[in-house]
Scaffold this motif. Structure first.
Motif, PDB file in Angstrom:
ATOM      1  N   LEU A  21     -14.888  35.546   0.288  1.00 26.60           N
ATOM      2  CA  LEU A  21     -13.428  36.238   0.206  1.00 26.60           C
ATOM      3  C   LEU A  21     -12.586  35.812  -0.940  1.00 26.60           C
ATOM      4  CD1 LEU A  21     -12.578  39.127   0.940  1.00 26.60           C
ATOM      5  CD2 LEU A  21     -11.671  37.747   2.743  1.00 26.60           C
ATOM      6  N   ILE A  22     -12.549  34.412  -0.984  1.00 28.96           N
ATOM      7  CA  ILE A  22     -11.697  33.859  -2.067  1.00 28.96           C
ATOM      8  C   ILE A  22     -12.276  34.099  -3.475  1.00 28.96           C
ATOM      9  CG2 ILE A  22     -11.042  31.473  -3.081  1.00 28.96           C
ATOM     10  CD1 ILE A  22     -10.842  30.486  -0.218  1.00 28.96           C
ATOM     11  N   ASP A  23     -13.539  34.178  -3.556  1.00 24.24           N
ATOM     12  CA  ASP A  23     -14.208  34.386  -4.938  1.00 24.24           C
ATOM     13  C   ASP A  23     -13.797  35.707  -5.267  1.00 24.24           C
ATOM     14  OD1 ASP A  23     -15.285  31.893  -5.160  1.00 24.24           O
ATOM     15  OD2 ASP A  23     -17.045  32.377  -4.523  1.00 24.24           O
ATOM     16  N   ALA A  24     -14.035  36.783  -4.230  1.00 20.36           N
ATOM     17  CA  ALA A  24     -13.820  38.105  -4.607  1.00 20.36           C
ATOM     18  C   ALA A  24     -12.236  38.523  -4.915  1.00 20.36           C
ATOM     19  CB  ALA A  24     -13.991  39.044  -3.296  1.00 20.36           C
ATOM     20  N   VAL A  25     -11.256  37.724  -4.233  1.00 22.68           N
ATOM     21  CA  VAL A  25      -9.931  37.911  -4.638  1.00 22.68           C
ATOM     22  C   VAL A  25      -9.717  37.408  -5.994  1.00 22.68           C
ATOM     23  CG1 VAL A  25      -7.747  37.073  -3.980  1.00 22.68           C
ATOM     24  CG2 VAL A  25      -9.276  37.751  -2.245  1.00 22.68           C
ATOM     25  N   GLN A  26     -10.412  36.353  -6.328  1.00 20.15           N
ATOM     26  CA  GLN A  26     -10.150  35.605  -7.434  1.00 20.15           C
ATOM     27  C   GLN A  26     -10.767  36.426  -8.680  1.00 20.15           C
ATOM     28  OE1 GLN A  26     -11.913  31.513  -7.355  1.00 20.15           O
ATOM     29  NE2 GLN A  26     -10.057  30.684  -6.976  1.00 20.15           N
ATOM     30  N   ASP A  27     -11.669  37.063  -8.495  1.00 21.39           N
ATOM     31  CA  ASP A  27     -12.281  38.414  -9.370  1.00 21.39           C
ATOM     32  C   ASP A  27     -11.246  39.477  -9.348  1.00 21.39           C
ATOM     33  OD1 ASP A  27     -14.370  36.838  -9.810  1.00 21.39           O
ATOM     34  OD2 ASP A  27     -15.693  37.937  -8.505  1.00 21.39           O
ATOM     35  N   ALA A  28     -10.692  39.907  -8.353  1.00 24.73           N
ATOM     36  CA  ALA A  28      -9.717  40.837  -8.447  1.00 24.73           C
ATOM     37  C   ALA A  28      -8.403  40.316  -9.094  1.00 24.73           C
ATOM     38  CB  ALA A  28      -9.260  41.227  -6.927  1.00 24.73           C
ATOM     39  N   LEU A  29      -7.940  39.001  -9.218  1.00 25.67           N
ATOM     40  CA  LEU A  29      -6.642  38.729  -9.810  1.00 25.67           C
ATOM     41  C   LEU A  29      -7.059  38.700 -11.332  1.00 25.67           C
ATOM     42  CD1 LEU A  29      -5.583  35.572  -7.464  1.00 25.67           C
ATOM     43  CD2 LEU A  29      -4.768  37.917  -7.663  1.00 25.67           C
ATOM     44  N   GLY A  30      -8.227  38.358 -11.759  1.00 30.00           N
ATOM     45  CA  GLY A  30      -8.494  38.603 -13.133  1.00 30.00           C
ATOM     46  C   GLY A  30      -8.478  40.106 -13.631  1.00 30.00           C
ATOM     47  N   LEU A  31      -9.016  40.814 -12.754  1.00 33.73           N
ATOM     48  CA  LEU A  31      -8.737  42.442 -13.139  1.00 33.73           C
ATOM     49  C   LEU A  31      -7.266  42.629 -13.256  1.00 33.73           C
ATOM     50  CD1 LEU A  31      -9.550  45.231 -13.306  1.00 33.73           C
ATOM     51  CD2 LEU A  31      -9.660  45.520 -10.850  1.00 33.73           C
ATOM     52  N   LEU A  32      -6.387  42.019 -12.499  1.00 32.32           N
ATOM     53  CA  LEU A  32      -4.805  42.469 -12.412  1.00 32.32           C
ATOM     54  C   LEU A  32      -4.516  41.643 -13.849  1.00 32.32           C
ATOM     55  CD1 LEU A  32      -3.839  42.037  -8.755  1.00 32.32           C
ATOM     56  CD2 LEU A  32      -4.117  44.119 -10.227  1.00 32.32           C
ATOM     57  N   GLU A  33      -4.995  40.680 -14.164  1.00 25.61           N
ATOM     58  CA  GLU A  33      -4.632  40.098 -15.324  1.00 25.61           C
ATOM     59  C   GLU A  33      -4.925  40.834 -16.560  1.00 25.61           C
ATOM     60  OE1 GLU A  33      -4.859  35.479 -16.555  1.00 25.61           O
ATOM     61  OE2 GLU A  33      -6.422  36.526 -16.353  1.00 25.61           O
ATOM     62  N   ARG A  34      -6.035  41.472 -16.663  1.00 24.02           N
ATOM     63  CA  ARG A  34      -6.561  42.384 -17.761  1.00 24.02           C
ATOM     64  C   ARG A  34      -5.821  43.907 -17.613  1.00 24.02           C
ATOM     65  NH1 ARG A  34     -10.970  40.021 -15.860  1.00 24.02           N
ATOM     66  NH2 ARG A  34     -11.822  41.960 -14.887  1.00 24.02           N
ATOM     67  N   ASP A  35      -5.779  44.169 -16.208  1.00 23.25           N
ATOM     68  CA  ASP A  35      -5.189  45.841 -16.057  1.00 23.25           C
ATOM     69  C   ASP A  35      -4.349  45.784 -15.041  1.00 23.25           C
ATOM     70  OD1 ASP A  35      -5.013  48.380 -16.255  1.00 23.25           O
ATOM     71  OD2 ASP A  35      -6.860  48.835 -15.027  1.00 23.25           O
ATOM     72  N   PRO A  36      -2.972  45.288 -15.213  1.00 19.79           N
ATOM     73  CA  PRO A  36      -1.929  45.339 -14.353  1.00 19.79           C
ATOM     74  C   PRO A  36      -1.879  46.450 -13.342  1.00 19.79           C
ATOM     75  CG  PRO A  36      -1.286  44.170 -16.231  1.00 19.79           C
ATOM     76  CD  PRO A  36      -2.430  45.067 -16.462  1.00 19.79           C
ATOM     77  N   PRO A  37      -1.987  47.741 -13.929  1.00 14.99           N
ATOM     78  CA  PRO A  37      -1.604  48.831 -12.829  1.00 14.99           C
ATOM     79  C   PRO A  37      -2.819  49.274 -12.197  1.00 14.99           C
ATOM     80  CG  PRO A  37      -1.316  49.614 -15.038  1.00 14.99           C
ATOM     81  CD  PRO A  37      -1.750  48.222 -15.259  1.00 14.99           C
ATOM     82  N   ALA A  38      -3.828  48.527 -12.065  1.00 15.76           N
ATOM     83  CA  ALA A  38      -5.130  48.788 -11.469  1.00 15.76           C
ATOM     84  C   ALA A  38      -5.185  49.270  -9.864  1.00 15.76           C
ATOM     85  CB  ALA A  38      -6.213  47.591 -11.470  1.00 15.76           C
TER      86      ALA A  38
END
Length: 87
Positions: A21-38
């Motif tokens: 789950l930590i890995d999945a959350v880190q991937d999601a944080l990367g998405l927010l870094e690229r696309d903040p209003p995701a």
């Protein structure tokens, strides 16, 4: 590209999760870094916050500095994420 900042509570909640789950959350944080209003906007008492779902968990955040800063305020199971305001 936005800057992602974790609040102290969010960091503690992240470290309490299991590794997949930590890995999945880190991937999601990367998405927010690229696309903040995701994530989608929250309503009611959580107005002004956004939620990005990661499996059965939700990352609660808000945007600052003209969408250049993503401040993660909580990482909680979806059954409790709506119960209290994490700000």
């Amino acid at each position: 590209m936005a800057r992602v900042v974790l609040a102290r509570r969010a960091r503690q909640e992240l470290l309490a999760l299991n590794w997949p789950l930590i890995d999945a959350v880190q991937d999601a944080l990367g998405l927010l870094e690229r696309d903040p209003p995701a994530g989608h906007r929250l309503r009611g008492p959580l107005h002004g916050l956004r939620l990005l779902r990661v499996g059965t968990y939700g990352i609660v955040y808000h945007l600052a500095d003209g969408d250049q800063t993503v401040r993660i305020v909580a990482i909680r199971h979806r059954s409790v994420v709506y119960r209290s305001d994490p700000r």
